[in-house]
Design a protein around this motif. Sequence first.
Motif, PDB file in Angstrom:
ATOM      1  N   SER A  30       0.681  -1.260   0.056  1.00 47.39           N
ATOM      2  CA  SER A  30       0.034   0.097   0.095  1.00 47.39           C
ATOM      3  C   SER A  30       0.794   1.324   0.074  1.00 47.39           C
ATOM      4  CB  SER A  30      -0.880  -0.063   1.116  1.00 47.39           C
ATOM      5  OG  SER A  30      -1.840  -1.192   1.258  1.00 47.39           O
ATOM      6  N   SER A  31       0.398   2.243  -0.420  1.00 49.04           N
ATOM      7  CA  SER A  31       0.903   3.572  -0.533  1.00 49.04           C
ATOM      8  C   SER A  31       0.658   4.311   0.715  1.00 49.04           C
ATOM      9  CB  SER A  31       0.499   4.408  -1.829  1.00 49.04           C
ATOM     10  OG  SER A  31       0.852   5.613  -1.909  1.00 49.04           O
ATOM     11  N   TYR A  32       1.830   5.139   1.140  1.00 51.79           N
ATOM     12  CA  TYR A  32       1.747   5.700   2.235  1.00 51.79           C
ATOM     13  C   TYR A  32       1.404   6.885   2.073  1.00 51.79           C
ATOM     14  CZ  TYR A  32       3.216   8.144   6.726  1.00 51.79           C
ATOM     15  OH  TYR A  32       3.293   9.254   7.686  1.00 51.79           O
ATOM     16  N   SER A  54      -3.460   8.387   4.843  1.00 51.97           N
ATOM     17  CA  SER A  54      -3.903   7.961   5.876  1.00 51.97           C
ATOM     18  C   SER A  54      -4.860   9.055   6.451  1.00 51.97           C
ATOM     19  CB  SER A  54      -2.997   7.577   6.929  1.00 51.97           C
ATOM     20  OG  SER A  54      -2.033   8.332   7.208  1.00 51.97           O
ATOM     21  N   SER A  55      -4.096  10.365   6.382  1.00 51.46           N
ATOM     22  CA  SER A  55      -4.852  11.613   7.024  1.00 51.46           C
ATOM     23  C   SER A  55      -5.467  12.470   6.073  1.00 51.46           C
ATOM     24  CB  SER A  55      -3.779  12.208   7.862  1.00 51.46           C
ATOM     25  OG  SER A  55      -2.719  12.852   7.170  1.00 51.46           O
ATOM     26  N   ALA A  56      -5.271  12.244   4.820  1.00 58.21           N
ATOM     27  CA  ALA A  56      -5.748  13.075   3.717  1.00 58.21           C
ATOM     28  C   ALA A  56      -5.536  14.386   3.892  1.00 58.21           C
ATOM     29  CB  ALA A  56      -7.483  12.925   3.528  1.00 58.21           C
ATOM     30  N   THR A  57      -4.105  14.630   4.410  1.00 58.99           N
ATOM     31  CA  THR A  57      -3.503  15.906   4.627  1.00 58.99           C
ATOM     32  C   THR A  57      -2.391  16.179   3.756  1.00 58.99           C
ATOM     33  OG1 THR A  57      -3.874  15.660   6.978  1.00 58.99           O
ATOM     34  CG2 THR A  57      -1.976  17.238   6.112  1.00 58.99           C
ATOM     35  N   ALA A  58      -2.408  17.511   3.265  1.00 63.34           N
ATOM     36  CA  ALA A  58      -1.338  17.939   2.270  1.00 63.34           C
ATOM     37  C   ALA A  58      -0.264  18.733   2.854  1.00 63.34           C
ATOM     38  CB  ALA A  58      -1.977  18.891   1.086  1.00 63.34           C
ATOM     39  N   ASN A  74      -5.658   7.837  -4.054  1.00 60.28           N
ATOM     40  CA  ASN A  74      -5.198   6.361  -3.820  1.00 60.28           C
ATOM     41  C   ASN A  74      -5.708   5.295  -4.527  1.00 60.28           C
ATOM     42  OD1 ASN A  74      -3.135   4.977  -2.583  1.00 60.28           O
ATOM     43  ND2 ASN A  74      -4.014   4.947  -0.686  1.00 60.28           N
ATOM     44  N   ALA A  75      -7.117   5.400  -4.590  1.00 59.38           N
ATOM     45  CA  ALA A  75      -7.505   4.215  -5.135  1.00 59.38           C
ATOM     46  C   ALA A  75      -7.308   4.189  -6.497  1.00 59.38           C
ATOM     47  CB  ALA A  75      -9.246   4.164  -4.973  1.00 59.38           C
ATOM     48  N   LYS A  76      -7.106   5.290  -7.339  1.00 59.96           N
ATOM     49  CA  LYS A  76      -7.019   5.188  -8.829  1.00 59.96           C
ATOM     50  C   LYS A  76      -5.185   5.402  -8.996  1.00 59.96           C
ATOM     51  CE  LYS A  76     -11.163   7.613  -9.996  1.00 59.96           C
ATOM     52  NZ  LYS A  76     -12.011   8.434 -10.788  1.00 59.96           N
ATOM     53  N   THR A 101       4.056   1.638   2.513  1.00 59.87           N
ATOM     54  CA  THR A 101       3.819   1.624   3.930  1.00 59.87           C
ATOM     55  C   THR A 101       5.137   0.832   4.710  1.00 59.87           C
ATOM     56  OG1 THR A 101       2.771  -0.623   3.551  1.00 59.87           O
ATOM     57  CG2 THR A 101       1.429   1.504   4.042  1.00 59.87           C
ATOM     58  N   LEU A 102       6.097   0.458   3.875  1.00 62.03           N
ATOM     59  CA  LEU A 102       7.411   0.173   4.359  1.00 62.03           C
ATOM     60  C   LEU A 102       8.356   1.235   4.289  1.00 62.03           C
ATOM     61  CD1 LEU A 102       7.632  -3.576   3.091  1.00 62.03           C
ATOM     62  CD2 LEU A 102       6.726  -2.758   5.340  1.00 62.03           C
TER      63      LEU A 102
END
Length: 117
Positions: A30-32, A54-58, A74-76, A101-102
Amino acid sequence: QVQLVESGGGLVQAGGSLRLSCAASGRTFSSYTMGWFRQASGKEREFVARISWSSATAYYADSVKGRFTISGDNAKNTVCLQMNSLKAEDTAVYYCYEDDTLHRRTWGQGTQVSVSS
């Protein structure tokens, strides 16, 4: 193996706008976060903006706050950078990146943005 492909660079006059896009493929984890760095000729690569899924923060570099907007899905597996009020000092090669995520980082090939004054 993750691959990132950028598009949307080009030449624009100062005060103009450009929109960069980055598409990821081949994810196995998964992408972090996804975001952008840039590197001007003769300078080090510097952070521009990123989005945390994860937080939808920019997050933005001070030099681009209020002018650039990062967005993504993220889904796309896509992230975009809307760049407004461009300045000559924004001229650089812009690189998309992704941390999984790693916390392994993948870079795109880069796209040139040139702003004429």
